[in-house]
Every structure is written in C-alpha cells, then in structure tokens.
Design an enzyme around this catalytic site. Sequence first.
Site, PDB file in Angstrom:
ATOM      1  N   GLU A   1       0.854  -1.197   0.000  1.00  0.00           N
ATOM      2  CA  GLU A   1       0.000   0.000   0.000  1.00  0.00           C
ATOM      3  C   GLU A   1       0.885   1.241   0.000  1.00  0.00           C
ATOM      4  OE1 GLU A   1      -2.497   1.538  -0.766  1.00  0.00           O
ATOM      5  OE2 GLU A   1      -4.083   1.288   0.713  1.00  0.00           O
ATOM      6  N   ASP A   2       0.383   2.331  -0.553  1.00  0.00           N
ATOM      7  CA  ASP A   2       1.160   3.569  -0.568  1.00  0.00           C
ATOM      8  C   ASP A   2       1.124   4.276   0.786  1.00  0.00           C
ATOM      9  OD1 ASP A   2      -1.541   4.195  -0.847  1.00  0.00           O
ATOM     10  OD2 ASP A   2      -1.231   5.715  -2.393  1.00  0.00           O
TER      11      ASP A   2
ATOM     12  N   ASP B   1      -3.718   5.968   6.360  1.00  0.00           N
ATOM     13  CA  ASP B   1      -4.116   7.227   6.994  1.00  0.00           C
ATOM     14  C   ASP B   1      -5.041   6.877   8.156  1.00  0.00           C
ATOM     15  OD1 ASP B   1      -5.468   9.670   7.489  1.00  0.00           O
ATOM     16  OD2 ASP B   1      -5.089  10.384   5.487  1.00  0.00           O
TER      17      ASP B   1
ATOM     18  N   ARG C   1       1.225  11.827  -9.362  1.00  0.00           N
ATOM     19  CA  ARG C   1       1.700  10.449  -9.115  1.00  0.00           C
ATOM     20  C   ARG C   1       3.068  10.185  -9.734  1.00  0.00           C
ATOM     21  NH1 ARG C   1      -2.708   7.551  -7.109  1.00  0.00           N
ATOM     22  NH2 ARG C   1      -4.744   8.029  -7.980  1.00  0.00           N
TER      23      ARG C   1
ATOM     24  N   PHE D   1      -1.029  16.546   4.047  1.00  0.00           N
ATOM     25  CA  PHE D   1      -1.247  15.912   2.743  1.00  0.00           C
ATOM     26  C   PHE D   1       0.059  15.816   1.942  1.00  0.00           C
ATOM     27  CE2 PHE D   1      -2.804  15.335  -1.527  1.00  0.00           C
ATOM     28  CZ  PHE D   1      -3.817  14.410  -1.320  1.00  0.00           C
TER      29      PHE D   1
HETATM   30  P1  IMP Z   1      -7.334   5.495   4.826  1.00  0.00           P
HETATM   31  O1  IMP Z   1      -8.461   4.544   4.497  1.00  0.00           O
HETATM   32  O2  IMP Z   1      -7.823   6.712   5.549  1.00  0.00           O
HETATM   33  O3  IMP Z   1      -6.178   4.837   5.540  1.00  0.00           O
HETATM   34  O4  IMP Z   1      -6.851   6.116   3.470  1.00  0.00           O
HETATM   35  C1  IMP Z   1      -6.031   5.482   2.603  1.00  0.00           C
HETATM   36  C2  IMP Z   1      -6.099   6.128   1.241  1.00  0.00           C
HETATM   37  O5  IMP Z   1      -6.329   7.558   1.300  1.00  0.00           O
HETATM   38  C3  IMP Z   1      -4.782   5.959   0.558  1.00  0.00           C
HETATM   39  O6  IMP Z   1      -4.719   4.733  -0.140  1.00  0.00           O
HETATM   40  C4  IMP Z   1      -4.712   7.171  -0.332  1.00  0.00           C
HETATM   41  O7  IMP Z   1      -5.342   6.885  -1.553  1.00  0.00           O
HETATM   42  C5  IMP Z   1      -5.508   8.243   0.383  1.00  0.00           C
HETATM   43  N1  IMP Z   1      -4.650   9.205   1.112  1.00  0.00           N
HETATM   44  C6  IMP Z   1      -4.589   9.379   2.448  1.00  0.00           C
HETATM   45  N2  IMP Z   1      -3.710  10.351   2.771  1.00  0.00           N
HETATM   46  C7  IMP Z   1      -3.202  10.813   1.609  1.00  0.00           C
HETATM   47  C8  IMP Z   1      -2.221  11.837   1.286  1.00  0.00           C
HETATM   48  O8  IMP Z   1      -1.635  12.531   2.131  1.00  0.00           O
HETATM   49  N3  IMP Z   1      -1.959  12.009  -0.042  1.00  0.00           N
HETATM   50  C9  IMP Z   1      -2.566  11.265  -1.027  1.00  0.00           C
HETATM   51  N4  IMP Z   1      -3.480  10.317  -0.759  1.00  0.00           N
HETATM   52  C10 IMP Z   1      -3.800  10.089   0.535  1.00  0.00           C
END
Ligand code: IMP
Length: 179
Positions: A102-103, A106, A168, A155
């Site tokens: 995963e990238d 959050d 990207r 962000f």
């Molecule tokens: P989560 O479900 O809140 O953990 O969110 C995960 C997804 O939110 C990631 O796979 C990203 O696509 C997006 N995301 C969360 N924070 C960022 C950020 O700082 N930059 C870009 N995408 C983000």
Amino acid sequence: MKEVKVHDRHFVQYLGASQIQNRVEEIAAQINEEYEGKDILFIGVLNGAFMFASDLLQNINIPCEITFVKMASYQSTQTTGNVEQLLGLRESIEGRHVVIIEDIVDTGLTMSRALADLSKQNPASLAVATLLFKKECLKENVPLKYIGFEIPDRFVVGYGLDYDAQGRNLRDIYQLKDD
Ligand code: IMP
C-alpha cells in the site's frame, strides 16, 4: 528545497528519491530474510502503490508473484458512510503467504477492510507493507508489518500518491505547503 505545483496547490519536498529508494531496499531485504523458503504473493493496491510495488519487487530475490487490486467505494445499506470493497483479485490466496503493498495508511479504514476481505480466504499468512503511515490519523487498529516512513498528518503527493489525480509521476514525495 524543491517545490512543485499540482493543480492550484504548492508542495515542498519532504522525502527525496534516494532516501525513498534506500528505505525501499531496506524493507525488501527484511522481506527476503523473513520469507526465505516461502513463496510470496504480493498484492499491490492500485493506483497509489504502483511505484512502491515496482521498486520493492525489483529488490526481492526470493520466489514471488505479484497481482494488483483496487479498492472501490460503494454506498452501504447497513452503514451511513461509504464502504470500501476489494476488486480484481483472481488468484486464490488460500494457504499462501500474502503481503499487501500500500502507498499510505491514513485512518486505516481502507486497509482494515482489505484485511477483513482477504483473511476470509484463509491465507497461510497476511501482512501489510505500507510506504507511508500517518500514525496520528489511525482510527482502525491495523497490523502493519513493514512501514517505510511515519509521517505527520499533512497531505503528501508524489511517488504514486496523487492530489486530485495528478502528481503520481513525481520521483520525490512532497508535502502540502502552508498558505
Ligand atoms: P485510509 O483509508 O484513511 O487509511 O486512506 C487510505 C487512502 O487515502 C490511501 O490509499 C490514499 O489513496 C488516500 N490518502 C490518504 N492520505 C493521503 C495523502 O496525504 N496524499 C494522497 N493520498 C492520501
């Protein structure tokens, strides 16, 4: 400090390409050691993880396969919010050693949903490798075996991560600048 503009927002460099590469190599070395003698199925989560997955896999030297999935949101009838669902997995993961790539984690909601879906399919083991982790945002307790960098709640774009679909392609990771 390098700066970029993505759409209307300004970002400053936060992690340089060589710093990212070094950390990716360290994670790959750890995986090579910890999974020695086991075949791995890597599952990259699109779109954001494509660069991390590519660089990580180029440093894996034990038998492995890679496939990609997408998390798509849908409106749940049971809950008020959107729920993420894992799409596109054709391989059977039963009895296999799976590492999700995963990238960024959050809130952890996306990953916890993916883990719930995958664990139902009885893999031999299930682990997560995330390049970035916004620790202070975590709402769901997700086990993260490999973490590239813990970052603050700000962000970021680049190295696969987007701001409104752009950014990207950047080799470095940039953080949103104060206005
Ligand atoms: P989560 O479900 O809140 O953990 O969110 C995960 C997804 O939110 C990631 O796979 C990203 O696509 C997006 N995301 C969360 N924070 C960022 C950020 O700082 N930059 C870009 N995408 C983000």
